[in-house]
Design an enzyme around this catalytic site. Structure first.
Site, short mmCIF file in Angstrom:
data_model
loop_
_atom_site.label_atom_id
_atom_site.label_comp_id
_atom_site.label_asym_id
_atom_site.label_seq_id
_atom_site.Cartn_x
_atom_site.Cartn_y
_atom_site.Cartn_z
N CYS A 198 80.49 -15.03 39.73
CA CYS A 198 79.10 -15.45 39.96
C CYS A 198 78.58 -16.13 38.71
CB CYS A 198 78.23 -14.22 40.28
SG CYS A 198 76.51 -14.64 40.62
N LEU A 199 77.90 -17.25 38.91
CA LEU A 199 77.35 -17.98 37.76
C LEU A 199 76.30 -17.15 37.03
CD1 LEU A 199 77.03 -21.48 39.47
CD2 LEU A 199 78.68 -20.84 37.70
N HIS A 255 78.20 -14.31 49.91
CA HIS A 255 77.84 -14.07 48.50
C HIS A 255 76.45 -14.65 48.21
CE1 HIS A 255 78.92 -14.28 44.00
NE2 HIS A 255 77.87 -15.06 44.09
N GLU A 256 76.19 -15.86 48.71
CA GLU A 256 74.90 -16.52 48.47
C GLU A 256 73.77 -15.79 49.20
OE1 GLU A 256 75.02 -18.36 46.12
OE2 GLU A 256 77.15 -18.83 46.19
N GLY A 274 78.87 -22.49 45.02
CA GLY A 274 77.69 -22.07 45.76
C GLY A 274 76.57 -21.79 44.77
N GLN A 289 68.87 -18.19 41.59
CA GLN A 289 69.68 -18.35 40.36
C GLN A 289 69.10 -19.41 39.42
OE1 GLN A 289 73.57 -18.55 42.75
NE2 GLN A 289 74.19 -17.53 40.86
N HIS A 291 72.38 -12.91 47.39
CA HIS A 291 71.41 -13.28 46.35
C HIS A 291 69.99 -13.36 46.91
CE1 HIS A 291 73.77 -14.26 42.76
NE2 HIS A 291 74.59 -15.05 43.45
O1 GNR Z 1 81.18 -20.58 41.87
C1 GNR Z 1 81.31 -19.51 42.50
N1 GNR Z 1 82.54 -19.13 42.91
C2 GNR Z 1 82.77 -18.09 43.79
C3 GNR Z 1 84.08 -17.63 43.94
C4 GNR Z 1 84.37 -16.61 44.82
C5 GNR Z 1 83.36 -16.04 45.55
C6 GNR Z 1 82.04 -16.47 45.41
C7 GNR Z 1 81.76 -17.49 44.54
S1 GNR Z 1 80.13 -18.06 44.39
C8 GNR Z 1 80.12 -18.65 42.75
C9 GNR Z 1 78.81 -19.35 42.40
C10 GNR Z 1 77.67 -18.37 42.50
O2 GNR Z 1 77.42 -17.54 41.67
N2 GNR Z 1 76.93 -18.43 43.57
O3 GNR Z 1 75.92 -17.57 43.74
NI NI Z 2 76.46 -15.78 42.66
#
Ligand code: GNR
Ligand code: NI
Length: 186
Positions: A94-95, A136-137, A46, A51, A140
């Protein structure tokens, strides 16, 4: 298509609230394509526009594990219109918070309304990992990070570690610049 740099803690832009997209035009479609390529390359499942430094309410998601299983989702101005009372826990990463993972509980199922890449309003239901990633997205988009759901102790520990790493990088860069100006002057 272009790969975009992904910003990480402690970059304050991650705390910005992203603005709704007014019109899904060619510029937005290019951003969607660049975000998708950046996400695949990272690799991640995601990515929210902030980001890559764009404060727009745009998300790309693809939880496919292989190239054959790929199924990209483009979410513009997403809204959660329903969330289950039942929660489920996932070990999230999270990246923008590299190399840190922890468990977060979120609604197990959500119904999401959004604009697609043609600008049409659509809805879908997500369960399991997809439900987690979409939430999660969307966090952000409001300047949140998954670590905000952890205990204050854990969150502060992570934030401090990234702040310290950034200070160390700054010192190293400054020393290098001093050395280079000495060499140039000598
Ligand atoms: O790559 C991602 N893996 C992930 C694993 C478990 C829960 C959420 C994520 S999102 C993350 C990429 C990211 O930072 N998206 O904002
Ligand atoms: Ni993230």
């Amino acid at each position: 298509m272009a790969l975009l740099p992904i910003i990480t803690l402690p970059d304050p832009r991650l705390r910005q609230v992203s603005k709704p997209v007014e019109k899904v035009d060619a510029e937005i479609q290019t951003l969607l394509d660049d975000m998708l390529q950046t996400m695949y390359e990272a690799p991640g499942i995601g990515l929210a526009a902030i980001q890559v430094g764009e404060p727009k309410r745009i998300v790309v998601v693809d939880i496919g594990k292989t190239e054959e299983e790929r199924n990209p989702l483009f979410l513009i101005n997403p809204e959660i219109v329903w969330a289950s009372e039942e929660l489920s826990s996932y070990n999230e990463g999270c990246l923008s918070v590299p190399d840190y993972f922890d468990d977060v509980k979120r609604p197990a199922m959500v119904r999401v309304r959004h604009l697609d890449r043609k600008g049409e309003t659509v809805e879908f239901e997500a369960v399991g990992l997809l439900a987690t990633v979409v939430q999660h997205e969307m966090e952000h988009l409001d300047g949140g990070l998954f670590i905000d759901n952890l205990s204050r102790l854990k969150r502060e520990r992570v934030v401090k570690k990234f702040a310290k790493a950034a200070r160390m990088d700054e010192i190293v860069a400054q020393r290098r610049a001093e050395r280079q100006s000495e060499e140039a002057g000598a």
